[in-house]
Design a protein around this motif. Sequence first.
Motif, PDB file in Angstrom:
ATOM      1  N   ILE A 114       0.865  -1.185   0.000  1.00  0.00           N
ATOM      2  CA  ILE A 114       0.000   0.000   0.000  1.00  0.00           C
ATOM      3  C   ILE A 114       0.896   1.228   0.000  1.00  0.00           C
ATOM      4  N   ALA A 115       0.778   2.051  -1.028  1.00  0.00           N
ATOM      5  CA  ALA A 115       1.496   3.330  -1.079  1.00  0.00           C
ATOM      6  C   ALA A 115       0.659   4.335  -0.297  1.00  0.00           C
ATOM      7  N   PHE A 116       1.101   4.656   0.901  1.00  0.00           N
ATOM      8  CA  PHE A 116       0.330   5.452   1.870  1.00  0.00           C
ATOM      9  C   PHE A 116       0.926   6.852   1.945  1.00  0.00           C
ATOM     10  N   SER A 117       0.266   7.826   1.311  1.00  0.00           N
ATOM     11  CA  SER A 117       0.735   9.204   1.386  1.00  0.00           C
ATOM     12  C   SER A 117       0.579   9.728   2.798  1.00  0.00           C
ATOM     13  N   GLN A 118       1.638  10.295   3.337  1.00  0.00           N
ATOM     14  CA  GLN A 118       1.594  10.845   4.688  1.00  0.00           C
ATOM     15  C   GLN A 118       1.133  12.299   4.716  1.00  0.00           C
ATOM     16  N   TYR A 119       0.677  12.797   3.565  1.00  0.00           N
ATOM     17  CA  TYR A 119       0.031  14.107   3.506  1.00  0.00           C
ATOM     18  C   TYR A 119      -1.475  13.868   3.665  1.00  0.00           C
ATOM     19  N   TRP A 149       0.301  -2.905  -6.268  1.00  0.00           N
ATOM     20  CA  TRP A 149       0.186  -1.681  -5.488  1.00  0.00           C
ATOM     21  C   TRP A 149      -1.275  -1.292  -5.295  1.00  0.00           C
ATOM     22  N   SER A 150      -1.584  -0.811  -4.110  1.00  0.00           N
ATOM     23  CA  SER A 150      -2.816  -0.059  -3.883  1.00  0.00           C
ATOM     24  C   SER A 150      -2.417   1.254  -3.211  1.00  0.00           C
ATOM     25  N   PHE A 151      -3.369   2.166  -3.036  1.00  0.00           N
ATOM     26  CA  PHE A 151      -2.981   3.543  -2.724  1.00  0.00           C
ATOM     27  C   PHE A 151      -3.927   4.177  -1.703  1.00  0.00           C
ATOM     28  N   ILE A 152      -3.325   4.943  -0.798  1.00  0.00           N
ATOM     29  CA  ILE A 152      -4.076   5.822   0.104  1.00  0.00           C
ATOM     30  C   ILE A 152      -3.582   7.231  -0.187  1.00  0.00           C
ATOM     31  N   ASP A 153      -4.459   8.062  -0.719  1.00  0.00           N
ATOM     32  CA  ASP A 153      -4.017   9.347  -1.244  1.00  0.00           C
ATOM     33  C   ASP A 153      -4.479  10.556  -0.442  1.00  0.00           C
ATOM     34  N   ARG A 154      -5.529  10.405   0.406  1.00  0.00           N
ATOM     35  CA  ARG A 154      -6.015  11.547   1.192  1.00  0.00           C
ATOM     36  C   ARG A 154      -6.865  11.018   2.337  1.00  0.00           C
ATOM     37  N   TRP A 155      -6.778  11.685   3.485  1.00  0.00           N
ATOM     38  CA  TRP A 155      -7.485  11.174   4.673  1.00  0.00           C
ATOM     39  C   TRP A 155      -7.634  12.261   5.744  1.00  0.00           C
ATOM     40  N   GLY A 156      -7.701  13.507   5.316  1.00  0.00           N
ATOM     41  CA  GLY A 156      -7.713  14.628   6.252  1.00  0.00           C
ATOM     42  C   GLY A 156      -9.016  14.866   6.979  1.00  0.00           C
ATOM     43  N   THR A 157     -10.043  14.056   6.683  1.00  0.00           N
ATOM     44  CA  THR A 157     -11.296  14.158   7.430  1.00  0.00           C
ATOM     45  C   THR A 157     -11.594  12.881   8.214  1.00  0.00           C
ATOM     46  N   ASP A 158     -10.610  12.004   8.326  1.00  0.00           N
ATOM     47  CA  ASP A 158     -10.800  10.782   9.100  1.00  0.00           C
ATOM     48  C   ASP A 158     -11.197  11.128  10.542  1.00  0.00           C
ATOM     49  N   PRO A 159     -12.172  10.419  11.116  1.00  0.00           N
ATOM     50  CA  PRO A 159     -12.658  10.763  12.459  1.00  0.00           C
ATOM     51  C   PRO A 159     -11.570  10.823  13.529  1.00  0.00           C
ATOM     52  N   LEU A 160     -10.596   9.916  13.483  1.00  0.00           N
ATOM     53  CA  LEU A 160      -9.547   9.954  14.505  1.00  0.00           C
ATOM     54  C   LEU A 160      -8.532  11.056  14.241  1.00  0.00           C
ATOM     55  N   ILE A 315      -7.023   3.449   8.899  1.00  0.00           N
ATOM     56  CA  ILE A 315      -7.033   3.799   7.480  1.00  0.00           C
ATOM     57  C   ILE A 315      -6.419   2.675   6.648  1.00  0.00           C
ATOM     58  N   VAL A 316      -5.282   2.159   7.086  1.00  0.00           N
ATOM     59  CA  VAL A 316      -4.618   1.084   6.352  1.00  0.00           C
ATOM     60  C   VAL A 316      -5.448  -0.196   6.409  1.00  0.00           C
ATOM     61  N   HIS A 317      -6.006  -0.502   7.578  1.00  0.00           N
ATOM     62  CA  HIS A 317      -6.810  -1.723   7.713  1.00  0.00           C
ATOM     63  C   HIS A 317      -8.029  -1.672   6.791  1.00  0.00           C
ATOM     64  N   SER A 323      -9.683  -3.424  -0.739  1.00  0.00           N
ATOM     65  CA  SER A 323      -8.737  -3.295  -1.856  1.00  0.00           C
ATOM     66  C   SER A 323      -9.379  -3.585  -3.208  1.00  0.00           C
ATOM     67  N   LYS A 324     -10.524  -4.261  -3.194  1.00  0.00           N
ATOM     68  CA  LYS A 324     -11.185  -4.600  -4.452  1.00  0.00           C
ATOM     69  C   LYS A 324     -12.180  -3.528  -4.906  1.00  0.00           C
ATOM     70  N   ARG A 325     -12.193  -2.401  -4.216  1.00  0.00           N
ATOM     71  CA  ARG A 325     -13.055  -1.288  -4.618  1.00  0.00           C
ATOM     72  C   ARG A 325     -12.214  -0.234  -5.332  1.00  0.00           C
ATOM     73  N   MET A 326     -12.728   0.258  -6.444  1.00  0.00           N
ATOM     74  CA  MET A 326     -11.995   1.252  -7.214  1.00  0.00           C
ATOM     75  C   MET A 326     -11.998   2.603  -6.494  1.00  0.00           C
ATOM     76  N   ASN A 327     -10.844   3.245  -6.438  1.00  0.00           N
ATOM     77  CA  ASN A 327     -10.707   4.596  -5.886  1.00  0.00           C
ATOM     78  C   ASN A 327     -10.709   5.579  -7.063  1.00  0.00           C
TER      79      ASN A 327
END
Length: 357
Positions: A114-119, A149-160, A315-317, A323-327
């Motif tokens: 998982i390519a996890f952007s830290q921004y 590869w899968s990707f996490i590109d934005r998460w600035g509204t995550d509840p935690l 977020i990663v979990h 992972s089978k859902r298109m972003n």
Amino acid sequence: MLNMGGPRNASEVNSYLKGIFLDRDIMRLPFQDTLGNFIANKRTSKVQHEYELIGGGSPLEKFSLIQGQKLVENLDSISPETGPHKAYLGFRYNEPTTKTAIQQIIKDDVKNVIAFSQYPQYSCSTSGSSFNDLYKLQKQLDPKQSIKWSFIDRWGTDPLFVKYYSDAIQKSLGKLDPSVRDSVPILFSAHSVPLYVVLKGDSYANEVGASVGCVMRELRDRGVVNPYKLIWQSQVGPLKWLGPATDEVIKKYGKEGVYKDLVVVPIAFTSDHIETLYELGIEYRDLANSVGIKNFVVVEPPNGNETFTNCITNIVHKQMQNSKRMNYQILSRCFDCDSEQCGITKNWIKAQLSSLL
């Protein structure tokens, strides 16, 4: 864990600055090779001195390792069937670079990454630059595409994420005199971007605003009534930048004389950088004091906080489970995008995601 990085000592400052000022994903300068090198060389001694004042180097690697280790421990605990897990740091402009990370991934024979952007908030100039770099390097180092590869590109509204900053702001407000605690402005300060980036349709400013809106909604639900503003820091070079600028806002508050206290929130940072420790913690604090602001409180970024490490774990979990859902959002391009590389990278990301369906 993809990030810009930060020089670990004085000897890395010049190459780090050149990496930034020569990267056309970060900023587009006229005669970039010449002017970028000139600006980097001119700023090196000043920036080296600033790092000396905060301990000699960036703490980003230290905190990233802490976050990554806790992330792995949490994932091994809640998802043993997908373990063992491992976190790799991939910095843009200094070691450990994304190239080093991919080389180690290949050596470890890891096949799903998982390519996890830290921004937390996406911008073509940050997350986009990291994904472009990732595409080029994996093509070079893994030509047979053995890594999926899968990707996490934005998460600035995550509840935690929202909870962490809400808690941290309340803690900072609690340091203030009760007679002014409810009226002190909360200034959300994020790293600025060149104005042309925003005008072409980059989502960064909107996403930072969304983070601020979510935090303030949570704070309002908790009974916090303070006024707030979103402002922008770290403008450098000859380009026009997104404003209002943090230092100018501080000067204006000082000139008006209404407030003697300010609370500043580095809403786009997940750990301490030179922008939090020096720019906010020293330079702007001195500026505030010089214009009559007596109490300049900087909210601490997440660093190794448990709420935050639980945030990135969740977020990663979720990404592993879905992972089978298109972003589709990550495939979206700016309205006026003219970057050929952006199109190439987005097509590669689409192919990677499609292969997981």
